[in-house]
Design a protein around this motif. Structure first.
Motif, PDB file in Angstrom:
ATOM      1  N   GLY A  44       0.820  -1.208   0.000  1.00  0.00           N
ATOM      2  CA  GLY A  44       0.000   0.000   0.000  1.00  0.00           C
ATOM      3  C   GLY A  44       0.853   1.256   0.000  1.00  0.00           C
ATOM      4  N   PHE A  45       0.234   2.387  -0.331  1.00  0.00           N
ATOM      5  CA  PHE A  45       0.955   3.652  -0.356  1.00  0.00           C
ATOM      6  C   PHE A  45       0.040   4.775   0.097  1.00  0.00           C
ATOM      7  CE2 PHE A  45      -0.913   3.150  -4.572  1.00  0.00           C
ATOM      8  CZ  PHE A  45      -1.534   4.370  -4.763  1.00  0.00           C
ATOM      9  N   ILE A  46       0.679   5.899   0.390  1.00  0.00           N
ATOM     10  CA  ILE A  46      -0.022   7.116   0.808  1.00  0.00           C
ATOM     11  C   ILE A  46       0.135   8.146  -0.304  1.00  0.00           C
ATOM     12  CG2 ILE A  46      -0.007   9.008   2.480  1.00  0.00           C
ATOM     13  CD1 ILE A  46       0.958   7.029   4.557  1.00  0.00           C
ATOM     14  N   PRO A  47      -0.896   8.933  -0.611  1.00  0.00           N
ATOM     15  CA  PRO A  47      -0.741   9.980  -1.632  1.00  0.00           C
ATOM     16  C   PRO A  47       0.455  10.867  -1.326  1.00  0.00           C
ATOM     17  CG  PRO A  47      -3.045   9.762  -1.033  1.00  0.00           C
ATOM     18  CD  PRO A  47      -2.285   8.885  -0.092  1.00  0.00           C
ATOM     19  N   PRO A  48       1.212  11.247  -2.329  1.00  0.00           N
ATOM     20  CA  PRO A  48       2.461  11.977  -2.089  1.00  0.00           C
ATOM     21  C   PRO A  48       2.231  13.415  -1.654  1.00  0.00           C
ATOM     22  CG  PRO A  48       2.022  11.867  -4.430  1.00  0.00           C
ATOM     23  CD  PRO A  48       0.949  11.047  -3.761  1.00  0.00           C
ATOM     24  N   ALA A  49       3.316  14.040  -1.221  1.00  0.00           N
ATOM     25  CA  ALA A  49       3.328  15.462  -0.868  1.00  0.00           C
ATOM     26  C   ALA A  49       4.323  16.167  -1.782  1.00  0.00           C
ATOM     27  CB  ALA A  49       3.706  15.654   0.595  1.00  0.00           C
ATOM     28  N   TYR A  50       3.951  17.339  -2.273  1.00  0.00           N
ATOM     29  CA  TYR A  50       4.804  18.114  -3.169  1.00  0.00           C
ATOM     30  C   TYR A  50       5.271  19.373  -2.448  1.00  0.00           C
ATOM     31  CZ  TYR A  50       2.796  15.213  -6.887  1.00  0.00           C
ATOM     32  OH  TYR A  50       2.386  14.162  -7.670  1.00  0.00           O
ATOM     33  N   VAL A  51       6.514  19.763  -2.715  1.00  0.00           N
ATOM     34  CA  VAL A  51       7.072  20.994  -2.159  1.00  0.00           C
ATOM     35  C   VAL A  51       7.496  21.866  -3.342  1.00  0.00           C
ATOM     36  CG1 VAL A  51       8.788  22.024  -0.642  1.00  0.00           C
ATOM     37  CG2 VAL A  51       7.877  19.755  -0.120  1.00  0.00           C
ATOM     38  N   PHE A  52       6.820  23.001  -3.518  1.00  0.00           N
ATOM     39  CA  PHE A  52       7.067  23.892  -4.649  1.00  0.00           C
ATOM     40  C   PHE A  52       7.925  25.082  -4.214  1.00  0.00           C
ATOM     41  CE2 PHE A  52       3.097  21.735  -5.678  1.00  0.00           C
ATOM     42  CZ  PHE A  52       3.321  21.347  -6.986  1.00  0.00           C
ATOM     43  N   PRO A  53       8.753  25.588  -5.103  1.00  0.00           N
ATOM     44  CA  PRO A  53       9.576  26.772  -4.785  1.00  0.00           C
ATOM     45  C   PRO A  53       8.763  28.054  -4.884  1.00  0.00           C
ATOM     46  CG  PRO A  53      10.055  26.048  -7.010  1.00  0.00           C
ATOM     47  CD  PRO A  53       9.083  25.044  -6.440  1.00  0.00           C
ATOM     48  N   LEU A  54       7.757  28.172  -4.061  1.00  0.00           N
ATOM     49  CA  LEU A  54       6.864  29.327  -4.044  1.00  0.00           C
ATOM     50  C   LEU A  54       6.750  29.869  -2.625  1.00  0.00           C
ATOM     51  CD1 LEU A  54       3.988  27.821  -6.241  1.00  0.00           C
ATOM     52  CD2 LEU A  54       5.784  29.382  -7.022  1.00  0.00           C
ATOM     53  N   LYS A  55       6.299  31.102  -2.502  1.00  0.00           N
ATOM     54  CA  LYS A  55       6.056  31.669  -1.179  1.00  0.00           C
ATOM     55  C   LYS A  55       4.716  31.198  -0.630  1.00  0.00           C
ATOM     56  CE  LYS A  55       8.858  35.836  -1.740  1.00  0.00           C
ATOM     57  NZ  LYS A  55       8.887  37.336  -1.695  1.00  0.00           N
ATOM     58  N   ASN A  56       3.764  30.980  -1.513  1.00  0.00           N
ATOM     59  CA  ASN A  56       2.453  30.486  -1.114  1.00  0.00           C
ATOM     60  C   ASN A  56       2.013  29.403  -2.103  1.00  0.00           C
ATOM     61  OD1 ASN A  56       1.847  32.468   1.093  1.00  0.00           O
ATOM     62  ND2 ASN A  56       1.947  33.931  -0.603  1.00  0.00           N
ATOM     63  N   VAL A  57       1.247  28.457  -1.606  1.00  0.00           N
ATOM     64  CA  VAL A  57       0.781  27.361  -2.446  1.00  0.00           C
ATOM     65  C   VAL A  57      -0.226  27.881  -3.461  1.00  0.00           C
ATOM     66  CG1 VAL A  57      -0.384  25.129  -2.473  1.00  0.00           C
ATOM     67  CG2 VAL A  57       1.185  25.696  -0.610  1.00  0.00           C
ATOM     68  N   ASN A  58      -0.042  27.518  -4.706  1.00  0.00           N
ATOM     69  CA  ASN A  58      -0.936  27.911  -5.777  1.00  0.00           C
ATOM     70  C   ASN A  58      -1.792  26.698  -6.151  1.00  0.00           C
ATOM     71  OD1 ASN A  58      -2.213  28.796  -8.104  1.00  0.00           O
ATOM     72  ND2 ASN A  58      -0.383  29.849  -8.900  1.00  0.00           N
ATOM     73  N   ARG A  59      -3.103  26.840  -6.099  1.00  0.00           N
ATOM     74  CA  ARG A  59      -4.003  25.733  -6.431  1.00  0.00           C
ATOM     75  C   ARG A  59      -3.777  25.217  -7.852  1.00  0.00           C
ATOM     76  NH1 ARG A  59      -8.495  24.945  -3.134  1.00  0.00           N
ATOM     77  NH2 ARG A  59      -8.701  26.442  -1.426  1.00  0.00           N
ATOM     78  N   LYS A  60      -3.331  26.105  -8.711  1.00  0.00           N
ATOM     79  CA  LYS A  60      -3.097  25.718 -10.093  1.00  0.00           C
ATOM     80  C   LYS A  60      -2.004  24.658 -10.201  1.00  0.00           C
ATOM     81  CE  LYS A  60      -1.746  27.741 -14.560  1.00  0.00           C
ATOM     82  NZ  LYS A  60      -1.332  28.991 -15.240  1.00  0.00           N
ATOM     83  N   SER A  61      -1.080  24.661  -9.242  1.00  0.00           N
ATOM     84  CA  SER A  61       0.034  23.718  -9.287  1.00  0.00           C
ATOM     85  C   SER A  61      -0.401  22.286  -9.016  1.00  0.00           C
ATOM     86  CB  SER A  61       1.107  24.120  -8.262  1.00  0.00           C
ATOM     87  OG  SER A  61       1.574  25.432  -8.503  1.00  0.00           O
ATOM     88  N   MET A  62      -1.578  22.073  -8.428  1.00  0.00           N
ATOM     89  CA  MET A  62      -2.030  20.732  -8.081  1.00  0.00           C
ATOM     90  C   MET A  62      -3.092  20.203  -9.043  1.00  0.00           C
ATOM     91  SD  MET A  62      -0.202  19.822  -5.564  1.00  0.00           S
ATOM     92  CE  MET A  62      -1.073  18.408  -4.919  1.00  0.00           C
ATOM     93  N   ASN A  63      -3.251  20.831 -10.203  1.00  0.00           N
ATOM     94  CA  ASN A  63      -4.228  20.345 -11.182  1.00  0.00           C
ATOM     95  C   ASN A  63      -3.842  18.956 -11.687  1.00  0.00           C
ATOM     96  OD1 ASN A  63      -5.708  22.705 -10.990  1.00  0.00           O
ATOM     97  ND2 ASN A  63      -4.771  23.658 -12.800  1.00  0.00           N
ATOM     98  N   ASN A  64      -4.825  18.050 -11.703  1.00  0.00           N
ATOM     99  CA  ASN A  64      -4.646  16.681 -12.202  1.00  0.00           C
ATOM    100  C   ASN A  64      -3.580  15.896 -11.436  1.00  0.00           C
ATOM    101  OD1 ASN A  64      -6.544  17.159 -14.306  1.00  0.00           O
ATOM    102  ND2 ASN A  64      -4.917  18.091 -15.550  1.00  0.00           N
ATOM    103  N   SER A  65      -3.321  16.248 -10.197  1.00  0.00           N
ATOM    104  CA  SER A  65      -2.328  15.541  -9.399  1.00  0.00           C
ATOM    105  C   SER A  65      -2.930  14.259  -8.822  1.00  0.00           C
ATOM    106  CB  SER A  65      -1.823  16.433  -8.264  1.00  0.00           C
ATOM    107  OG  SER A  65      -2.891  16.785  -7.391  1.00  0.00           O
ATOM    108  N   VAL A  66      -2.116  13.490  -8.115  1.00  0.00           N
ATOM    109  CA  VAL A  66      -2.580  12.248  -7.497  1.00  0.00           C
ATOM    110  C   VAL A  66      -3.681  12.581  -6.491  1.00  0.00           C
ATOM    111  CG1 VAL A  66      -1.898  10.243  -6.140  1.00  0.00           C
ATOM    112  CG2 VAL A  66      -0.302  11.230  -7.793  1.00  0.00           C
ATOM    113  N   PRO A  67      -4.823  11.902  -6.530  1.00  0.00           N
ATOM    114  CA  PRO A  67      -5.905  12.191  -5.573  1.00  0.00           C
ATOM    115  C   PRO A  67      -5.436  12.023  -4.130  1.00  0.00           C
ATOM    116  CG  PRO A  67      -6.703  10.797  -7.354  1.00  0.00           C
ATOM    117  CD  PRO A  67      -5.220  10.887  -7.519  1.00  0.00           C
ATOM    118  N   GLY A  68      -5.740  13.007  -3.314  1.00  0.00           N
ATOM    119  CA  GLY A  68      -5.356  12.963  -1.909  1.00  0.00           C
ATOM    120  C   GLY A  68      -3.999  13.556  -1.608  1.00  0.00           C
ATOM    121  N   SER A  69      -3.242  13.934  -2.627  1.00  0.00           N
ATOM    122  CA  SER A  69      -1.918  14.516  -2.398  1.00  0.00           C
ATOM    123  C   SER A  69      -2.050  15.931  -1.872  1.00  0.00           C
ATOM    124  CB  SER A  69      -1.102  14.502  -3.691  1.00  0.00           C
ATOM    125  OG  SER A  69      -1.783  15.213  -4.714  1.00  0.00           O
TER     126      SER A  69
END
Length: 387
Positions: free
Chosen positions: A38-63
């Protein structure tokens, strides 16, 4: 990123393919898997000051996504990642979850360890220079994941001519590769090959880790201690054999007679003689000496019995002989790199395998954390004073 293999006409001198010429921007991806597949949905770390919702489009569900100026993982992000893991595993004191990872600085952060301990998790770190063989995801998942991601990027370039990939497409392009690589068969195989589950005891001198010894240098603070111990190494105890002129004989028979050197005590019949006491394995040459001048001599056994023998019997003489074992590393030592210049301060402490949630380890991490905060505070005060 190197382009994948392409199809071209045989004999073509140059085969072109669209790829990104720039170095790119770093985006970190944190993955978790277990020995059951089994696995857990991943976590992404972006080089941004604030998280942009656009960056998570079509990503793994639950990430989930985090923002950091560099795109690298730090202790503050790992605290939130532990919360993310807890949401799926539901660890508790009665049903603890074991997490195995390397000695990355964010994994050793005191706040991360404390958060995991509060959830009932147990944290164990791998020995240095062994993650390529002992970390399950490194063994069986990440190589395939990188290959699938590269293929997805090449396909995106073909479908979007004249454009380039930005950080907003990274999560979406890693969705299908993630599901292809994080399969139950790959995860189960990774834990098995790493020897974690089913558990396999590794030998201290496993040849898979010999190449890491080339750059496994000691910290300056530990080099002096190692030199002091050179003169106090434990020597192999010597065993001597006493040969008396009386009827009592203590000796070891020649190796040519295929004597069993594994026996500790007992009477061993050789030619016309009884051998008493412990045996010694050695490669030194035997010096044979004839026994007394009498025609017959009696040899006493350990059980009180006696055996007569002829004076012509010869016994090997071995005095102060040592049972030595020669290691391959002594014949052909592993080369070491030469340290040029001073070691970096952050590298002085050598990593090691440890249970981070152990009370003693947590106490040491807490002390280091408090000392670091005091040092950071002093630096801020000095800057304000100088300003």
């Amino acid at each position: 990123m190197a382009p994948e293999s392409v199809v071209a006409i045989r004999g073509t001198k140059q085969v072109r393919q669209t790829t990104g010429a720039e170095r790119g921007t770093n985006v970190s991806m944190i993955c978790f898997g277990n020995a059951a597949g089994g696995f857990i949905p991943p976590a992404y770390v972006f080089p941004l000051k604030n998280v942009n919702r656009k960056s998570m489009n079509n990503s793994v569900p639950g990430s989930i996504a985090f923002a950091n100026g560099t795109g690298w993982v730090d202790g503050n992000i790992m605290v939130d990642v532990i919360d993310h893991v807890q949401h799926y595993v539901q660890s508790s004191q009665e049903n603890a979850v074991l997490i195995v990872w390397d000695n990355f600085s964010a994994h050793l952060d005191y706040l991360v360890v404390k958060k995991a301990k509060d959830y009932g998790m147990e944290l164990i770190t791998l020995p240095p220079h062994t993650s390529h063989k002992l970390q399950p995801l490194d063994v069986s998942v990440f190589a395939a994941l990188k290959k699938y991601i590269m293929t997805a990027h090449m396909e995106w370039y073909r479908n979007n001519p004249g454009k380039r990939i930005t950080i907003h497409e990274v999560a979406g392009l890693s969705r299908d590769p993630f599901h292809k690589a994080m399969t139950p068969s790959n995860l189960i195989s990774g834990f098995k090959r790493a020897g974690i589950y089913p558990f396999t005891m590794l030998q201290p001198e496993d040849p898979r880790f010999s190449s890491a010894l080339i750059t496994d240098l000691q910290a300056p603070s530990q080099q002096n201690n190692a030199q002091d111990l050179v003169g106090h190494e434990i020597q192999t105890p010597q065993q001597s054999i006493e040969i008396e002129g009386s009827n009592k004989i203590q000796t070891a028979e020649d190796e040519d007679d295929e004597m069993d050197f594994a026996k500790e005590e007992g009477n061993i019949l050789t030619r016309d003689c009884y051998v008493l006491g412990s045996t010694v394995a050695s490669t030194e040459v035997d010096n044979r000496q004839p026994l007394g001048n009498s025609d017959r001599e009696t040899v006493e056994g350990g059980d009180g019995t006696s055996q007569s023998r002829s004076a012509k019997c010869e016994t090997p003489l071995r005095a102060n002989m040592t049972a030595n074992r020669v290691r391959l590393a002594e014949i052909m030592p592993i080369p070491k790199v030469i340290q040029n210049g001073p070691r970096h301060k952050s590298r002085i402490r050598i990593g090691r395998s440890r249970v981070l949630t152990d009370p003693e380890e947590m106490a040491q991490l807490e002390t280091d954390y408090k000392n670091k905060k005091k040092g950071d505070g002093k630096g801020e005060i000095e800057e304000n004073t100088s300003g």
